[in-house]
Design an enzyme around this catalytic site. Structure first.
Site, short mmCIF file in Angstrom:
data_model
loop_
_atom_site.label_atom_id
_atom_site.label_comp_id
_atom_site.label_asym_id
_atom_site.label_seq_id
_atom_site.Cartn_x
_atom_site.Cartn_y
_atom_site.Cartn_z
N HIS A 72 30.77 17.44 34.54
CA HIS A 72 31.30 17.41 33.18
C HIS A 72 32.10 18.69 32.90
O HIS A 72 31.86 19.73 33.52
CB HIS A 72 30.15 17.30 32.17
CG HIS A 72 30.59 17.04 30.76
ND1 HIS A 72 31.44 16.02 30.41
CD2 HIS A 72 30.28 17.68 29.60
CE1 HIS A 72 31.64 16.03 29.11
NE2 HIS A 72 30.95 17.03 28.59
N ASN A 129 34.36 17.90 23.52
CA ASN A 129 34.36 17.20 24.81
C ASN A 129 34.43 15.70 24.64
O ASN A 129 34.28 15.16 23.55
CB ASN A 129 33.13 17.60 25.63
CG ASN A 129 31.80 17.14 25.05
OD1 ASN A 129 30.80 17.16 25.74
ND2 ASN A 129 31.75 16.74 23.79
N CYS A 137 36.06 13.10 30.35
CA CYS A 137 36.03 14.53 29.98
C CYS A 137 37.23 15.30 30.50
O CYS A 137 37.86 16.08 29.76
CB CYS A 137 34.73 15.16 30.46
SG CYS A 137 34.47 15.14 32.25
#
Length: 263
Positions: free
Chosen positions: A216, A228, A160
């Site tokens: 994240h 993402n 990410c």
């Protein structure tokens, strides 16, 4: 007495009929027929279909038929790009043609649990920073790349934070090394209602103080969507890897989100 018994049986039958309707499994819902023609917007638009039914999945089929082979599954909050070239104008349908870039093919998903959005690419220019448009457009080129923990390759596998860094560096913004905490420290923080394209969304490990670590990061695209590279709900497209989700992505994550803006 006979009339009373007859009425009782009718009332009982009616009760069971009502129960059957309300307890009917959601998967038995008929797919609504929709006119896809209004979503044939051309190359200046990104059209996405996304699953709105919590707890239910929608299968992507090789052909517009429930008996065709399954190519992928769309979980709640998963979004997928619509193949506009396969849309027939003026025809109502129960099947949406969608792109599977990791398989280099078009699949079909039933309209049962799906909603659609047509997003003008130019809307990214109204972003929070001058980098938003280029960063988002660059990331979208790599939809379908698988997720890899610690990965740093836009084609073979990526995590990410590496996706965020690469997108904004490509757009001309100096970015720290690919760690979520470094990106977090670059931001000034905003409320959810202030979100604009190009803002970053950080997710925490839990909702109670001290909230745990950051797990994240995603780029807000506007229109309630995020871009993402995720491995939380799968590592390959459209569940994971470089993909699009709605803001409600992973309710256990969405409730722990922090919103940041790169100055």
């Amino acid at each position: 007495m006979k009339l009373f018994k007859h009425r009782s049986k009718l009332l009982l039958a009616g009760f069971f009929l009502i129960c059957a309707v309300f307890l009917m499994p959601s998967r038995s819902l008929a797919a609504p027929r929709i006119n896809l023609g209004k979503y044939k917007k051309g190359s200046q638009y990104l059209v996405v279909a996304y699953n709105i039914r919590r707890g239910s999945s929608a299968n992507v089929r090789s052909l517009p038929s429930s008996s065709a082979s399954k190519l992928a599954t769309l979980k709640y909050s998963d979004a997928i790009v619509v193949d506009q070239s396969k849309i027939e104008t003026g025809v109502k349908t129960t099947w949406i043609p969608v792109l599977l870039p990791d398989k280099n093919t078009t699949g079909y998903v039933s309209t049962t649990y799906m909603r659609l959005k047509a997003i003008s690419y130019s809307s990214f220019k109204s972003g929070a920073t001058p980098y938003a448009y280029d960063a988002i457009r660059y990331g979208l080129k790599y939809l379908g790349t698988p997720y890899q923990s610690g990965g740093n390759d836009l084609k073979k596998g990526i995590c990410c934070s590496a996706l965020v860094t690469k997108c904004f560096r490509k757009a001309g913004r100096t970015m720290p090394e690919t760690y979520v905490i470094n990106q977090y420290n670059e931001c000034k923080f905003i409320s959810r209602r202030q979100l604009k394209p190009g803002d970053l969304i950080f997710y925490r490990a839990n909702t109670r103080a001290p909230y745990g670590g950051l797990v994240h990061v995603a780029i807000y695209m506007g229109n309630g969507l995020i871009l993402n590279a995720t491995g939380h709900t799968g590592t390959t497209y459209p569940n994971g890897g470089i993909c699009i989700k709605t803001l409600s992505y992973g309710s256990h994550l969405a409730s722990r989100a922090i919103y940041g803006r790169l100055p």
